[in-house]
Design an enzyme around this catalytic site. Sequence first.
Site, mmCIF file in Angstrom:
data_model
loop_
_atom_site.group_PDB
_atom_site.id
_atom_site.type_symbol
_atom_site.label_atom_id
_atom_site.label_comp_id
_atom_site.label_asym_id
_atom_site.label_seq_id
_atom_site.Cartn_x
_atom_site.Cartn_y
_atom_site.Cartn_z
ATOM 1 N N ILE A 166 -3.504 -0.676 -2.870
ATOM 2 C CA ILE A 166 -3.183 -1.706 -3.854
ATOM 3 C C ILE A 166 -4.014 -2.959 -3.559
ATOM 4 C CG2 ILE A 166 -1.323 -3.120 -4.858
ATOM 5 C CD1 ILE A 166 -1.016 0.001 -5.223
ATOM 6 N N ASN A 218 -2.102 4.858 -0.998
ATOM 7 C CA ASN A 218 -2.227 3.686 -1.848
ATOM 8 C C ASN A 218 -3.253 2.742 -1.270
ATOM 9 O OD1 ASN A 218 -1.166 0.824 -1.023
ATOM 10 N ND2 ASN A 218 0.155 2.276 0.044
ATOM 11 N N CYS A 259 -2.017 -4.034 7.317
ATOM 12 C CA CYS A 259 -2.422 -3.437 6.043
ATOM 13 C C CYS A 259 -3.806 -2.812 6.191
ATOM 14 C CB CYS A 259 -2.464 -4.460 4.920
ATOM 15 S SG CYS A 259 -3.053 -3.708 3.389
ATOM 16 N N GLY A 315 8.940 4.759 7.597
ATOM 17 C CA GLY A 315 7.981 5.854 7.484
ATOM 18 C C GLY A 315 8.618 7.107 6.918
ATOM 19 N N ILE A 335 6.518 2.140 11.020
ATOM 20 C CA ILE A 335 5.089 1.930 10.980
ATOM 21 C C ILE A 335 4.639 1.508 9.580
ATOM 22 C CG2 ILE A 335 4.565 3.567 12.825
ATOM 23 C CD1 ILE A 335 3.840 5.649 10.727
ATOM 24 N N ASN A 336 3.505 0.858 9.508
ATOM 25 C CA ASN A 336 2.845 0.664 8.223
ATOM 26 C C ASN A 336 2.175 1.993 7.872
ATOM 27 O OD1 ASN A 336 1.503 -0.459 5.936
ATOM 28 N ND2 ASN A 336 1.402 -2.443 6.961
ATOM 29 N N SER A 380 8.320 -3.694 2.402
ATOM 30 C CA SER A 380 7.437 -4.582 1.645
ATOM 31 C C SER A 380 6.420 -3.775 0.838
ATOM 32 C CB SER A 380 6.704 -5.483 2.635
ATOM 33 O OG SER A 380 5.786 -6.279 1.934
#
Lengths: 314, 255
Positions: free
Chosen positions: A73, A71, A131, A245, A193-194, A23
């Site tokens: 965003i 990032n 996030c 990741g 992972i995020n 995503s």
Amino acid sequence: MDNLNLSVNIGKLKLKNPVMTASGTFGYAREYSEFIDLNRLGAIVVKGISLKPMEGNPPPRICETPCGMLNAIGLQNVGLKNFLKEKLPFLKTLNTKFIVNILGNSISDYVKLSKSLEDSGIEAIELNVSCPNVKKGGISFGTNDKMLAKLISKVRQSAQRITLITKLSPNVSNIPLFAKIAEDSGSDAISLINTIPALAVDIETWKPRLANITGGLSGPAIKPIALRMVWEAAKTVKIPVIGIGGIMNANDAIEFLLAGATAIQVGTGNFVNPCATIDIIDGIESYLKRKSIDDIKNIIGGINGNCTGDNSDN
Amino acid sequence: MSKNFQARVITNSALNSKIYLLEIAPLEETTVPSPGQFYMIQPDSSFDPLLKRPFSYLRKKANRIQFLYAIRGKGTGLMKNFPQGKIINMTGPFGNGYPVHNDNRIPLLIAGGTGIASILSLYCELNKKYLIYGAKTRDELVLIDEIEKSGGEFFICTNDCSYGKKGMVDELLRDFISSHQDIISSVVIYACGPKPMLKSISKIASENNIKGFASLEENMACGFGACLGCAVKTKKGYQRVCKEGTVFPFAEIVW
């Protein structure tokens, strides 16, 4: 070997192969239609959707770092209504599965989103509780065990048919604990992972390189961390784990599968090479043929024994 | 249509101590770019640096594309060592390009520094035209011969007076406006260069009721609209430099 079986199941979703997009790195898929045959993908995870459109953070939003990028965003997105009207019709024309990543400021946001999406016929959602770049919601759910349990349970109650994937944050001291909470609260799968909260500074101006000051680190720099966390999570839960990741090529993807991931997501790799996902699918196929393995499931969680001490190919 | 492709380095030579000219030949058929469009070029296939870099093309010839680049950091530092024959990874062309009007409007092109690459891609394709081009010093001005040959009227300045008029391009723009009052109502500006320069030009244009377009630059990871890294503030909200831009009407940009 013509009968190579690459298919895997994530909850009720049957994927033709384990290669998904992460995503926030794949837009709403149309962005990549010039480069690849989207129908070859295992699944597409679209840019996170909130109830209302979000403008995102001021620029600069990204900055390159060694073997990676930051990032911030800020979850810029078109909002639920526009997603359903403008983005969903194209996704529905594709012969692949798609998963809608969702995010909110409150449990009620997540509940409303998941209910609406289920009612719109969406098969799967991924809960973004990780996030690092927004002030409210996001990571505050993913790093608090009680809040995470409550959030997932409420979403599960309100959308019972949908395949529910929870995307975990690496920003916790005990990944198995959060993986287990996700499983026990009703997730059909977990993805991790995020990005990792991080910072870069311009030493000439003494200013941070991002307007948001901090951002999420992604890319090859985080791969070994992600791999370790996926391995720990996969040992802990029975539901499928989706590894994310720093996956840039088939070798990276195979490492994640061996560490216990049932599927993988390609994120930053898409920016560097918009054909990365297809190269990875082809590379996994070649690998299986070379190893005379006819089913991808036979390599999932395949790490065995102790280190042989020979890393000369690394 | 944009493509992910490989290309062979034909030439890669220094025009001066900072600015290089790179010519490549794609190994497969690619879309012909239009003025103001750009490509992403990978400086190295290891992961450090990780991302491709955006560069406006300078010239297109049969199956050849030329770029100008200034040595700024790690990526361009590696690019200057591209040997002839090296195979590099690229994507493109991207961006909306300059809107060219087939009417009586008179194009005034304004370039600052390496913004000249993007501006020349357009300049060479126009007939009646004017160019204002500025750089810090004589050393940083490039392709003056080409500009002289391509037939328009041009004005050059350097900050240190080492070539052309002393000063900045916005001063030359003011001079141009006062000396070309007879045509100014037909002029449309196309500008590329550092953001403060573009901001100043946009302000002067607005004061004089001149329409114009600026090609913007931002950090970007992908070049094709997926990363949302290159957002700029516009009157329509954040827009992507790589997709809705790089060229925006002056009046739309929130400076």
